[in-house]
Design a protein around this motif. Structure first.
Motif, PDB file in Angstrom:
ATOM      1  N   ILE A 238     -39.222 -15.965 -23.696  1.00 34.34           N
ATOM      2  CA  ILE A 238     -38.580 -17.203 -23.259  1.00 34.34           C
ATOM      3  C   ILE A 238     -37.069 -16.994 -23.298  1.00 34.34           C
ATOM      4  O   ILE A 238     -36.524 -16.544 -24.302  1.00 34.34           O
ATOM      5  N   LEU A 275     -44.068 -24.120 -19.837  1.00 39.52           N
ATOM      6  CA  LEU A 275     -43.121 -23.026 -20.051  1.00 39.52           C
ATOM      7  C   LEU A 275     -43.821 -21.693 -19.789  1.00 39.52           C
ATOM      8  O   LEU A 275     -44.287 -21.020 -20.688  1.00 39.52           O
ATOM      9  N   GLY A 276     -43.920 -21.344 -18.516  1.00 40.25           N
ATOM     10  CA  GLY A 276     -44.586 -20.108 -18.140  1.00 40.25           C
ATOM     11  C   GLY A 276     -45.986 -20.300 -17.594  1.00 40.25           C
ATOM     12  O   GLY A 276     -46.663 -19.325 -17.264  1.00 40.25           O
ATOM     13  N   ALA A 304     -40.037 -16.912 -18.938  1.00 42.93           N
ATOM     14  CA  ALA A 304     -39.864 -18.357 -18.760  1.00 42.93           C
ATOM     15  C   ALA A 304     -38.467 -18.738 -19.235  1.00 42.93           C
ATOM     16  O   ALA A 304     -37.890 -18.070 -20.098  1.00 42.93           O
TER      17      ALA A 304
END
Length: 472
Positions: A238, A275-276, A304
């Motif tokens: 992330i 998130l992804g 992400a």
């Protein structure tokens, strides 16, 4: 096959946002397939693992509502099992003792680097097998406690079809005979993970892609133990809002910090889910819907990017939907931390209902209702700006009218309008000074609603406090 996933954090720090996403995806996959979600605490790093970190992980999981079906299991409580398996491997020849002193290993690696080679253990203590070039083992040096090394295959490849990244292959010749037990007998990370995954019958390992390099070693170990190899899904990292590696300034803080910062867990979960991973263009959804939709096919293989604005937007959205009684409890908890007692004050559920559309988080909500419980002290600047002679005249007239008023919003609003008209003021010319007198602020929700929830006694007392004494 019954799906069995696990979340296996090391308690060397808090549960951060990346770990929380891994836990969420592992939890959701198990729920989606009617399987089991296992919590395992990998606490073999004794020097860095702490009880406080363990509790922080458990608290974070509970706050997010990611309930585990089995566990938590602690690796330090399974030492007997690891030593048992190591002994079995030594007996069948899939592991062996290595007496190479650490200084000698350092010298070997230094020489390999000097020749431009990849630094690796050269297998000098590896017993010969029929299909290996035989050579006599050196005599064990006195006073050296051996480590235990895994006898890794010498040729071929170890490969798997990663459920996120696709086909990944490693040549076995690139993998040396890595240590599975240190000289003091303690097992190493890769070994403990493999024994746990086998014993707990884990079918799907969902984890960060920083573990990709561990996976070929773990697969070879599993095969040496005659165990089934789980499917692997490695989640990309992330990044922060600025595209850089996630750090504390981006949000790589304890999950519980989000609670302290006023976020609702359902907002954080909804954000982490996106998130992804995606399901079409859907942005807002609860966990029940997420579980129905969740699969590994739609997890992106690219990094992400954390977006604080989107998280804040989601949080404000969920605030608007939340039960007022729940918001009241949250605001009460936050005010109590500031030393503000709300017992006997205005009804908190009505207060938060007034302000939740204006607040972005629970802390802002608590700050908004704070003046209802603590009598304000308008600044000199606000007094000078709003408590003009005309405004004070209107406030005095309103004070008299409110003393005999029915305490309902409609009638209270009418009293303000009549007092403004009789004082020759436009509505804002009285309503704004009234807000300053009652709350110490020039802005608020509808003034009639504020009057109603604040209550007759407080309204009259706060108005009286700003009105100058009348001359005899």
């Amino acid at each position: 096959m019954t799906v069995r996933t696990r979340f296996a954090p090391s308690p060397t720090g808090f549960l951060h946002i990346g770990g929380a996403r891994t836990a969420l995806f592992s939890w959701a996959y198990a729920r989606r397939h009617g399987g089991s979600f296992i919590l395992r605490i990998e606490d073999t790093d004794v020097a860095r693992s702490t009880p406080e970190a363990v509790q922080a992980i458990i608290d974070g999981m509970q706050w997010l509502g990611l309930a585990h079906d089995e566990g938590p299991f602690y690796q330090m409580q399974r030492m007997y099992r690891y030593k048992e398996v190591i002994q079995q491997m030594l007996e069948v020849g899939t592991a062996y003792h290595c007496y190479m002193p650490s200084e000698e290993l350092d010298q070997l690696r230094e020489a390999q680097r000097a020749r431009g080679e990849k630094p690796r253990y050269d297998g000098r203590w590896r017993p010969s097998l029929a299909n290996e070039a035989g050579k006599a083992l050196p005599t064990p040096p006195s006073g050296v406690q051996p480590v235990v090394r895994f006898r890794n295959p010498l040729d071929g490849v170890v490969a798997w079809d990663d459920l996120v990244k696709g086909r990944i292959e490693f040549a076995n010749e690139e993998l040396d005979d890595f240590i599975i037990a240190r000289a003091d007998g303690t097992p190493t990370y890769n070994f403990c993970v493999v024994v746990d995954d086998r014993d707990m019958e884990i079918t799907h390992v969902i984890r960060g892609d920083d573990h990709v390099n561990n996976t070929p070693r773990q697969i070879n170990l599993l095969r040496a133990l005659g165990a089934a190899v789980p499917e692997y899904a490695h989640l990309s990292m992330i990044l922060g809002d600025d595209g850089q590696k996630l750090s504390k300034r981006h949000g790589a803080v304890s999950v519980m910090q989000y609670d302290e910062d006023g976020y609702l867990p359902e907002a954080v979960l909804n954000y982490l889910a996106r998130l992804g991973w995606s399901h079409g263009d859907e942005e807002v959804f609860g966990m029940e819907q997420f579980v129905q939709w969740f699969d590994l096919d739609h997890i992106t293989a690219s990094a992400a990017q954390f977006n604080t604005e989107k998280l804040n937007w989601l949080n404000a959205h969920y605030l608007k939907l939340a039960d007022p009684q729940r918001l009241a409890a949250e605001a009460t908890r936050r005010l109590a931390a500031q030393g503000v007692a709300v017992a006997g004050g205005p009804e908190m559920a009505k207060l938060v209902a007034l302000y939740r559309d204006r607040a972005g988080n629970l802390n802002e909500l608590a700050d908004a209702v704070h003046p209802f419980h603590v009598a304000p002290k308008p600044t000199e600047e606000l007094r000078a700006q709003h408590f003009t002679e005309a405004a004070l005249k209107g406030l005095r007239l309103l004070h008299q009218r409110l003393s005999a008023c029915n305490w309902q919003a409609a009638e209270l609003g009418q009293a303000v309008k009549q007092s403004a008209a009789e004082s020759g003021l436009k509505m804002p010319q009285l309503a704004i000074p009234l807000r300053v007198a009652l709350l110490g602020l020039p802005q608020s929700p509808s003034i009639d609603a504020v009057l109603e929830v604040l209550g007759r006694e407080r309204v009259l007392a706060r108005l009286a406090a700003v009105l100058p004494a009348e001359a005899d």
